[in-house]
Motif scaffolding. Structure first.
Motif, mmCIF file in Angstrom:
data_model
loop_
_atom_site.group_PDB
_atom_site.id
_atom_site.type_symbol
_atom_site.label_atom_id
_atom_site.label_comp_id
_atom_site.label_asym_id
_atom_site.label_seq_id
_atom_site.Cartn_x
_atom_site.Cartn_y
_atom_site.Cartn_z
ATOM 1 N N GLY A 87 0.826 -1.200 0.000
ATOM 2 C CA GLY A 87 0.000 0.000 0.000
ATOM 3 C C GLY A 87 0.858 1.246 0.000
ATOM 4 O O GLY A 87 0.732 2.112 0.854
ATOM 5 N N THR A 88 1.716 1.378 -1.002
ATOM 6 C CA THR A 88 2.815 2.355 -0.950
ATOM 7 C C THR A 88 2.386 3.803 -1.060
ATOM 8 O O THR A 88 3.067 4.688 -0.557
ATOM 9 C CB THR A 88 3.852 2.017 -2.026
ATOM 10 N N GLY A 89 1.280 4.113 -1.740
ATOM 11 C CA GLY A 89 0.870 5.514 -1.882
ATOM 12 C C GLY A 89 1.911 6.328 -2.628
ATOM 13 O O GLY A 89 2.266 6.024 -3.766
ATOM 14 N N THR A 90 2.444 7.358 -1.988
ATOM 15 C CA THR A 90 3.476 8.197 -2.602
ATOM 16 C C THR A 90 4.815 7.477 -2.759
ATOM 17 O O THR A 90 5.711 7.986 -3.435
ATOM 18 C CB THR A 90 3.741 9.450 -1.755
ATOM 19 N N GLY A 91 4.961 6.322 -2.112
ATOM 20 C CA GLY A 91 6.253 5.643 -2.082
ATOM 21 C C GLY A 91 7.172 6.159 -1.004
ATOM 22 O O GLY A 91 8.331 5.749 -0.926
ATOM 23 N N ALA A 92 6.672 7.026 -0.127
ATOM 24 C CA ALA A 92 7.547 7.702 0.841
ATOM 25 C C ALA A 92 8.270 6.724 1.761
ATOM 26 O O ALA A 92 9.442 6.932 2.092
ATOM 27 C CB ALA A 92 6.740 8.703 1.668
ATOM 28 N N ILE A 93 7.587 5.656 2.182
ATOM 29 C CA ILE A 93 8.231 4.722 3.108
ATOM 30 C C ILE A 93 9.338 3.957 2.398
ATOM 31 O O ILE A 93 10.497 3.957 2.837
ATOM 32 C CB ILE A 93 7.195 3.762 3.716
ATOM 33 N N LEU A 94 9.003 3.288 1.306
ATOM 34 C CA LEU A 94 10.011 2.509 0.585
ATOM 35 C C LEU A 94 11.180 3.379 0.145
ATOM 36 O O LEU A 94 12.350 3.031 0.356
ATOM 37 C CB LEU A 94 9.393 1.840 -0.639
ATOM 38 N N LEU A 95 10.891 4.514 -0.464
ATOM 39 C CA LEU A 95 11.953 5.337 -1.043
ATOM 40 C C LEU A 95 12.829 5.968 0.035
ATOM 41 O O LEU A 95 14.042 6.117 -0.154
ATOM 42 C CB LEU A 95 11.341 6.403 -1.950
ATOM 43 N N SER A 96 12.256 6.317 1.176
ATOM 44 C CA SER A 96 13.076 6.837 2.271
ATOM 45 C C SER A 96 14.047 5.773 2.758
ATOM 46 O O SER A 96 15.223 6.059 3.031
ATOM 47 C CB SER A 96 12.190 7.303 3.427
ATOM 48 N N LEU A 97 13.569 4.530 2.867
ATOM 49 C CA LEU A 97 14.432 3.448 3.323
ATOM 50 C C LEU A 97 15.515 3.134 2.305
ATOM 51 O O LEU A 97 16.678 2.913 2.656
ATOM 52 C CB LEU A 97 13.594 2.208 3.623
ATOM 53 N N LEU A 98 15.163 3.125 1.027
ATOM 54 C CA LEU A 98 16.167 2.861 -0.004
ATOM 55 C C LEU A 98 17.224 3.966 -0.038
ATOM 56 O O LEU A 98 18.409 3.702 -0.239
ATOM 57 C CB LEU A 98 15.505 2.733 -1.370
ATOM 58 N N ASN A 144 8.079 9.808 -7.915
ATOM 59 C CA ASN A 144 8.946 10.135 -6.781
ATOM 60 C C ASN A 144 10.245 9.344 -6.828
ATOM 61 O O ASN A 144 11.315 9.872 -6.484
ATOM 62 C CB ASN A 144 8.207 9.878 -5.466
ATOM 63 N N ALA A 145 10.175 8.085 -7.263
ATOM 64 C CA ALA A 145 11.409 7.293 -7.408
ATOM 65 C C ALA A 145 12.336 7.924 -8.424
ATOM 66 O O ALA A 145 13.558 7.997 -8.217
ATOM 67 C CB ALA A 145 11.060 5.866 -7.805
ATOM 68 N N ARG A 146 11.774 8.389 -9.535
ATOM 69 C CA ARG A 146 12.608 9.057 -10.559
ATOM 70 C C ARG A 146 13.223 10.331 -10.004
ATOM 71 O O ARG A 146 14.419 10.610 -10.222
ATOM 72 C CB ARG A 146 11.765 9.366 -11.799
ATOM 73 N N ARG A 147 12.427 11.113 -9.293
ATOM 74 C CA ARG A 147 12.914 12.377 -8.755
ATOM 75 C C ARG A 147 14.058 12.167 -7.763
ATOM 76 O O ARG A 147 14.957 13.006 -7.658
ATOM 77 C CB ARG A 147 11.765 13.118 -8.050
ATOM 78 N N LEU A 148 14.016 11.060 -7.044
ATOM 79 C CA LEU A 148 15.030 10.770 -6.033
ATOM 80 C C LEU A 148 16.143 9.869 -6.569
ATOM 81 O O LEU A 148 17.002 9.431 -5.790
ATOM 82 C CB LEU A 148 14.372 10.113 -4.816
ATOM 83 N N ASP A 149 16.105 9.606 -7.864
ATOM 84 C CA ASP A 149 17.124 8.764 -8.508
ATOM 85 C C ASP A 149 17.166 7.375 -7.880
ATOM 86 O O ASP A 149 18.242 6.812 -7.654
ATOM 87 C CB ASP A 149 18.496 9.433 -8.427
ATOM 88 N N LEU A 150 15.986 6.815 -7.623
ATOM 89 C CA LEU A 150 15.899 5.498 -7.002
ATOM 90 C C LEU A 150 15.163 4.479 -7.886
ATOM 91 O O LEU A 150 14.856 3.376 -7.423
ATOM 92 C CB LEU A 150 15.190 5.599 -5.646
ATOM 93 N N SER A 151 14.905 4.842 -9.136
ATOM 94 C CA SER A 151 14.164 3.937 -10.014
ATOM 95 C C SER A 151 14.897 2.623 -10.226
ATOM 96 O O SER A 151 14.264 1.569 -10.373
ATOM 97 C CB SER A 151 13.907 4.607 -11.371
ATOM 98 N N GLY A 152 16.218 2.654 -10.243
ATOM 99 C CA GLY A 152 16.986 1.446 -10.498
ATOM 100 C C GLY A 152 16.934 0.435 -9.371
ATOM 101 O O GLY A 152 17.263 -0.744 -9.588
ATOM 102 N N ARG A 153 16.518 0.866 -8.188
ATOM 103 C CA ARG A 153 16.470 -0.059 -7.044
ATOM 104 C C ARG A 153 15.054 -0.285 -6.530
ATOM 105 O O ARG A 153 14.866 -0.888 -5.474
ATOM 106 C CB ARG A 153 17.359 0.471 -5.909
ATOM 107 N N SER A 154 14.045 0.198 -7.268
ATOM 108 C CA SER A 154 12.666 0.054 -6.822
ATOM 109 C C SER A 154 11.789 -0.467 -7.956
ATOM 110 O O SER A 154 12.011 -0.146 -9.126
ATOM 111 C CB SER A 154 12.121 1.397 -6.316
ATOM 112 N N GLU A 155 10.809 -1.268 -7.596
ATOM 113 C CA GLU A 155 9.853 -1.818 -8.549
ATOM 114 C C GLU A 155 8.455 -1.579 -8.002
ATOM 115 O O GLU A 155 8.237 -1.605 -6.795
ATOM 116 C CB GLU A 155 10.103 -3.320 -8.729
#
Length: 276
Positions: free
Chosen positions: A116-127, A151-162
């Motif tokens: 239930g990621t929503g904005t992705g804030a939890i996953l992306l903060s941890l990554l 948000n993953a793209r903005r934080l340059d985390l697309s390569g480690r998130s699905e």
């Protein structure tokens, strides 16, 4: 009209509508309208507002008077030191959820599942805090997943998130060191009493599962042990009265080291479980 004059005119209007943080909200909206970083606004309050900025500020104040959340008006919210895009398709990341982040970071992990990621804030903060980690985020809402991916793209985390559309675990495979979730947990009877900013503007799918508010925890507890590696952890955010009930669900599902953890204000906020 200067920025200071615009604030003096707008703050009483917000206060008259019962908006508790009217001065803060007005300053954030003025900074947004003027294209100024909020922490730099004081340096520019004596400057005249351009006609365009004045019009943007007036429109933003009107939206806030309709009780639209500031984050939806500005399109962003700070969480764990980073800016996340927010829309009406996602929950507004809240400071109390940072308790879950702090707890997760107390131990190492390499593979994360965010339910239930929503904005992705939890996953992306941890990554962002663990450069060696990767993660999968799921949500029932394709629109919310679009925001999370952005948000993953903005934080340059697309390569480690699905990101996948999934009703909890339906599209999830594999096992994880860490499962995290801030699921919908407001009971149906509690919805009418919510603040208008939440009740009228945030997606009900992400707020309540209906009934007693525990259905999401029942679904998560039933399958989480199948997707946790030995010694893996699960952390879920809860409402302040739900700790004992959620802890009982975790224990009944065979999870060990079940604990109810408080937030910074001392209120029950996170339930933790672990596989042996």
């Amino acid at each position: 009209m200067t920025g200071a004059e615009a604030l003096r005119a707008s703050i009483p209007r917000l206060q008259a509508e019962g908006i508790a943080d009217a001065p803060r909200d007005a300053r954030l909206l003025l900074a947004h309208a003027a294209g100024i970083a909020p922490d730099r606004l004081s340096l520019h309050l004596s400057d005249p507002l351009s006609p365009e900025a004045a019009a943007r500020f007036a429109a933003a104040i009107d939206q806030r008077l309709a009780r639209r959340p500031v984050s939806q008006i500005t399109g962003q919210r700070l969480f764990w030191g980073r800016s996340f895009r927010v829309t009406s398709d996602t929950l507004d990341p809240r400071p109390e959820t940072e308790t879950l982040i702090a707890t997760a970071l107390e131990e190492p992990f390499e593979r994360i599942l965010d339910l239930g990621t929503g904005t992705g804030a939890i996953l992306l903060s941890l990554l962002a805090e663990r450069p060696e980690a990767t993660g999968l985020a799921v949500d029932l809402s394709p629109a919310a997943l679009d925001v999370a991916q952005d948000n993953a793209r903005r934080l340059d985390l697309s390569g480690r998130s699905e990101f996948r559309v999934s009703d909890w675990f339906t599209a999830v495979d594999g096992t994880f060191d860490l499962i995290v979730s801030n699921p919908p947990y407001i009971a149906a009877a509690e919805m009418p009493a919510l603040a208008p900013e939440v009740r009228d503007w945030e997606p009900h799918l992400a707020l309540t599962p209906g009934g007693d508010g525990l259905d999401a925890y029942r679904a998560i507890a039933a399958e989480a042990p199948l997707h946790l590696r030995p010694g893996g952890r699960i952390l879920v955010e809860i409402g302040p009265t739900q700790g004992e009930a959620v802890a009982a669900l975790f224990s009944a599902a065979g999870l060990a080291s079940v604990a109810i953890l408080p937030d910074m204000d001392g209120r029950p906020r996170v339930v933790r479980g672990r596989t042996l």
